[in-house]
Design a protein around this motif. Structure first.
Motif, mmCIF file in Angstrom:
data_model
loop_
_atom_site.group_PDB
_atom_site.id
_atom_site.type_symbol
_atom_site.label_atom_id
_atom_site.label_comp_id
_atom_site.label_asym_id
_atom_site.label_seq_id
_atom_site.Cartn_x
_atom_site.Cartn_y
_atom_site.Cartn_z
ATOM 1 N N ALA A 60 -23.394 7.503 -12.006
ATOM 2 C CA ALA A 60 -22.865 6.807 -10.825
ATOM 3 C C ALA A 60 -23.426 7.439 -9.549
ATOM 4 O O ALA A 60 -23.682 8.643 -9.508
ATOM 5 C CB ALA A 60 -21.339 6.896 -10.823
ATOM 6 N N PRO A 61 -23.619 6.644 -8.508
ATOM 7 C CA PRO A 61 -24.050 7.207 -7.225
ATOM 8 C C PRO A 61 -23.037 8.246 -6.724
ATOM 9 O O PRO A 61 -21.834 8.106 -6.941
ATOM 10 C CB PRO A 61 -24.086 5.992 -6.291
ATOM 11 N N GLY A 65 -22.823 -3.053 -9.888
ATOM 12 C CA GLY A 65 -21.431 -2.689 -10.200
ATOM 13 C C GLY A 65 -20.849 -1.791 -9.122
ATOM 14 O O GLY A 65 -19.714 -1.988 -8.672
ATOM 15 N N PHE A 66 -21.619 -0.816 -8.695
ATOM 16 C CA PHE A 66 -21.209 0.064 -7.597
ATOM 17 C C PHE A 66 -20.985 -0.760 -6.335
ATOM 18 O O PHE A 66 -19.993 -0.579 -5.623
ATOM 19 C CB PHE A 66 -22.290 1.125 -7.355
ATOM 20 N N GLN A 67 -21.892 -1.668 -6.039
ATOM 21 C CA GLN A 67 -21.791 -2.476 -4.815
ATOM 22 C C GLN A 67 -20.500 -3.289 -4.803
ATOM 23 O O GLN A 67 -19.824 -3.375 -3.773
ATOM 24 C CB GLN A 67 -23.010 -3.388 -4.690
ATOM 25 N N SER A 118 -29.428 -0.070 -5.993
ATOM 26 C CA SER A 118 -29.873 -0.542 -7.305
ATOM 27 C C SER A 118 -28.733 -0.809 -8.279
ATOM 28 O O SER A 118 -28.980 -1.204 -9.410
ATOM 29 C CB SER A 118 -30.813 0.496 -7.927
ATOM 30 N N ASP A 119 -27.503 -0.617 -7.848
ATOM 31 C CA ASP A 119 -26.369 -0.683 -8.770
ATOM 32 C C ASP A 119 -25.370 -1.769 -8.345
ATOM 33 O O ASP A 119 -24.484 -1.518 -7.521
ATOM 34 C CB ASP A 119 -25.683 0.683 -8.807
ATOM 35 N N GLU A 175 -28.691 6.561 -15.063
ATOM 36 C CA GLU A 175 -27.510 5.739 -15.331
ATOM 37 C C GLU A 175 -26.234 6.315 -14.734
ATOM 38 O O GLU A 175 -25.201 5.664 -14.753
ATOM 39 C CB GLU A 175 -27.330 5.543 -16.840
ATOM 40 N N ARG A 185 -33.872 -0.667 -8.235
ATOM 41 C CA ARG A 185 -33.610 -0.078 -9.560
ATOM 42 C C ARG A 185 -34.891 0.522 -10.149
ATOM 43 O O ARG A 185 -34.886 1.629 -10.675
ATOM 44 C CB ARG A 185 -33.044 -1.150 -10.492
ATOM 45 N N HIS A 230 -30.386 4.544 -5.201
ATOM 46 C CA HIS A 230 -29.382 4.545 -6.260
ATOM 47 C C HIS A 230 -28.273 3.538 -5.939
ATOM 48 O O HIS A 230 -27.910 2.703 -6.768
ATOM 49 C CB HIS A 230 -28.812 5.954 -6.414
ATOM 50 N N VAL A 269 -32.314 -5.721 -5.545
ATOM 51 C CA VAL A 269 -31.623 -4.773 -6.431
ATOM 52 C C VAL A 269 -32.561 -4.340 -7.558
ATOM 53 O O VAL A 269 -32.641 -3.148 -7.884
ATOM 54 C CB VAL A 269 -30.318 -5.385 -6.991
ATOM 55 N N HIS A 296 -35.568 3.656 -8.194
ATOM 56 C CA HIS A 296 -34.545 4.666 -8.503
ATOM 57 C C HIS A 296 -34.778 5.299 -9.868
ATOM 58 O O HIS A 296 -34.754 6.528 -10.006
ATOM 59 C CB HIS A 296 -33.148 4.036 -8.442
#
Length: 166
Positions: free
Chosen positions: A152-153, A47-49, A44-45, A150, A135, A41, A131, A138
């Motif tokens: 958030a982690p 934006g989070f990274q 694969s994100d 979809e 994804r 998760h 990624v 995930h």
């Protein structure tokens, strides 16, 4: 998601731990599955990274922590996820997607080093491919577990709580 804490350890058999609509522990090695899913998760994100890993936000670990969760119990850095179909992974397609993600992420880790700054991973020319592979794995696993891919982690503390439940 509502998390249940350990109210009375002698009543564990009466509590039901769930993630979404699927029982969290419907797979024999569901705790390992939870760690793999958490890692995928985060990996694969993008934006989070950028918003969490690059800024050093506490509670989520970093890229190296995610890779460690991905391979620590499973040894997916030494053999195929196919070995765990029916225990961690639901089917061969899920296992194949995980294998692809693991190989792409580990290739980058070996090139930049496990102690490299987050930016070294995110700036690596193969990171986008890693990624996307994470994804794919995930999404497949989240949907199979009745989760919204979809979302958030979750923090590592939430992961610890979830994997203690049961």
């Amino acid at each position: 998601m509502t998390l249940q804490g350990p109210e009375n350890p002698s009543r564990r058999g009466r509590r039901s731990s769930t993630m979404g609509v699927m029982p969290l522990n419907d797979m024999p090695w569901w705790r390992w599955r939870s760690n793999v899913r958490s890692a995928l998760h985060m990996l694969s994100d993008p934006g989070f990274q950028r918003s969490v890993w690059l800024t050093g936000t506490e509670g989520y670990g970093d890229v190296t922590d995610a890779v460690y969760r991905l391979v620590e119990d499973t040894w997916l850095d030494n053999w195929s996820a196919e070995k765990y179909v029916g225990t961690i992974f639901r089917d061969s397609q899920e296992a194949a997607l995980v294998d692809t993600a693991v190989l792409r992420v580990l290739r980058i880790m070996h090139q930049v080093g496990p102690d490299a700054p987050v930016s070294a991973y995110l700036d690596h020319p193969g990171w986008g491919e890693a990624v996307r592979a994470a994804r794919d794995a995930h999404v497949r696993m989240a949907v199979a577990d009745g989760e919204d891919p979809e979302g958030a982690p979750q923090t590592l503390e939430v992961l610890r709580i979830v994997t203690r439940a049961g």
